[in-house]
Design a protein around this motif. Structure first.
Motif: not given
Ligand code: ATP
Ligand code: MG
Length: 422
Positions: A125-134, A302-310
């Protein structure tokens, strides 16, 4: 004929007619992330198995039973990535992105988990991931949530619910874990097989169970919010204040723990009731210990992932996907002598900014016009011997009935089309 080979179970061919929704999602995501100052990063599909075991946690479903793990030809254990954060953190450490600086990164691509395939749950499956550091405070957590809310607005998606929770730090979870174990032990007879397993290995995971019979037991379990340390409580309240300022509605779900071990302080999830059992479209949280766990200098993340198929399913379900893109013009070429001239004509029109499909592979007038119709083009150009001699092109409007055609001078055809395509 040889026996046909079929696709691997749980892996999808995304066919051309499905792509309009994907492309809309990808383009919108890219625009919004650029606007917030996030930079794209791409990491390999394969990583050393150890990376996931150490970050996601050995006692999680993902590491315990869902990974595609195998030895490569030199006997090293490698794994098809089941999620993106671990690889991004590994790359960040390796390339010095995570030291004494802040980073906003995003990633998109396929993930692999050996789950039971069903609607909205696949093995690739496919995800979009966004991550922020520091950035240690709730401001950046809030930014991530605001960003997702903006994405739903930009896409036009409605009916999503934001759930948030605070889950403390590994230290504060110790007391809570004891209370939870005490409670679950007292209900041992009602626990399903899987939950009994989790109880001994990783009791918080019981709260993540999707089994229907477990839900009342989970609902009545002690609340982690009663065990928070001050730092986590302040962090959680800070996030809520930012969400209130942005007028983003949320519900506190004190049983939301998420399926990965590395989260600290804050977790959140966007859910929908429009996709049946697979209702989670986006999930994430803070992971302050992860960079250090993977060998970097301590650094909050901190971050999140979106499930692209859904999300694509939701776009289609809510009628938010336009038609497939099609060329504006189809160039039909009649007769061998016109072939090279027809290809030249097509290129010339493209130079003028038109989108053009040029007939290749021959065919009579009827079959070429059938292809022209199927291409979705507004105009068909007919270019044959006679046209070539007269230095004209015949134009047929495919959106109007009838057979009338116009002859337009070869040198003026581009301008003519542009005027009529407006
Ligand atoms: P779920 O509770 O549905 O198993 P998860 O908690 O395992 O999701 P994450 O690991 O946080 O999910 O991944 C983030 C998002 O990726 C999920 O919200 C979901 O939309 C999507 N996702 C996760 N696993 C799959 C899968 N097997 N097939 C399709 N999408 C998935
Ligand atoms: Mg899962």
């Amino acid at each position: 004929m040889s026996r046909r080979i079929q696709v691997i179970r749980g892996m999808n061919d995304l066919l051309p007619e499905a792509m309009a929704g994907w492309q809309r999602l990808e383009a919108t995501v890219q625009t919004i992330l650029n606007a917030y100052g996030y930079r794209e990063i791409r990491t390999p599909l394969l990583e050393k198995t150890e990376l996931f075991a150490r970050s996601i946690g050995r006692a999680t479903d993902i590491v315990g039973k869902e990974m595609y793990t195998f030895d490569d030809r030199s006997g090293d254990s490698i794994t098809l990535r089941p999620e993106a954060t671990a690889g991004i953190v590994r790359a960040g450490i390796e390339h010095g992105l995570l030291h004494n600086q802040v980073q906003r990164l995003w990633h998109r691509g396929p993930m692999f988990r050996y789950e039971r395939p069903q609607k909205g749950r696949y093995r690739q499956f496919h995800q979009i991931d966004v991550e922020a550091f520091g950035m240690p405070g709730p401001d950046i957590d809030a930014e991530l949530v605001l960003l997702t809310a903006r994405l739903w607005r930009a896409l036009g998606i409605g009916g999503l619910t934001l759930e948030i929770n605070a889950i403390g730090t590994p230290d504060t979870r110790v007391t809570y874990r004891k209370e939870l174990v005490r409670y679950l032990e007292s209900h041992r007879g009602q626990l399903d097989e899987d939950s009994i397993q989790r109880l001994s290995k990783n009791p918080l995971r019981v709260l993540d169970s999707k089994v229907a019979e477990m839900q009342p037991i989970i609902a009545a379990a002690p609340s982690i919010l009663d065990y928070l340390d001050d730092a986590s409580r302040t962090h959680f309240e800070g996030l809520q204040a930012y969400l209130a300022d942005a007028e983003i509605a949320y519900v506190i779900n004190d049983k939301l723990v998420r399926g990965l071990d590395y989260y600290t302080h804050i977790v959140f999830e966007w859910t929908t009731d429009q996709l049946g059992a697979q209702g989670s479209v986006c999930g994430g949280g803070r992971y302050d210990g992860l960079v250090e766990e993977l060998g970097g200098k301590p650094m909050p993340g901190t971050g999140f992932a979106i499930g692209m198929e859904r999300l694509v399913d939701l776009l289609n379900q809510q009628d938010l996907v336009g038609p497939e893109p099609s060329p504006e013009v189809y160039v039909a070429i009649l007769g061998a002598a016109a072939e090279r001239q027809g290809m030249k004509l097509s290129e010339r029109l493209r130079n003028q900014g038109l989108s053009v499909q040029c007939n290749c592979g021959g065919g009579n007038l009827k079959s070429q016009l059938r292809r022209a119709d199927k291409s979705g083009a507004r105009f068909a150009l007919l270019f044959g011997e006679q046209e070539r001699e007269d230095r004209v092109v015949s134009v047929k409007n495919l959106r109007t009935q009838g057979t009338e055609q116009q002859r337009i001078a070869y040198d003026e055809i581009g301008d003519y089309l542009k005027r009529n395509l407006l």
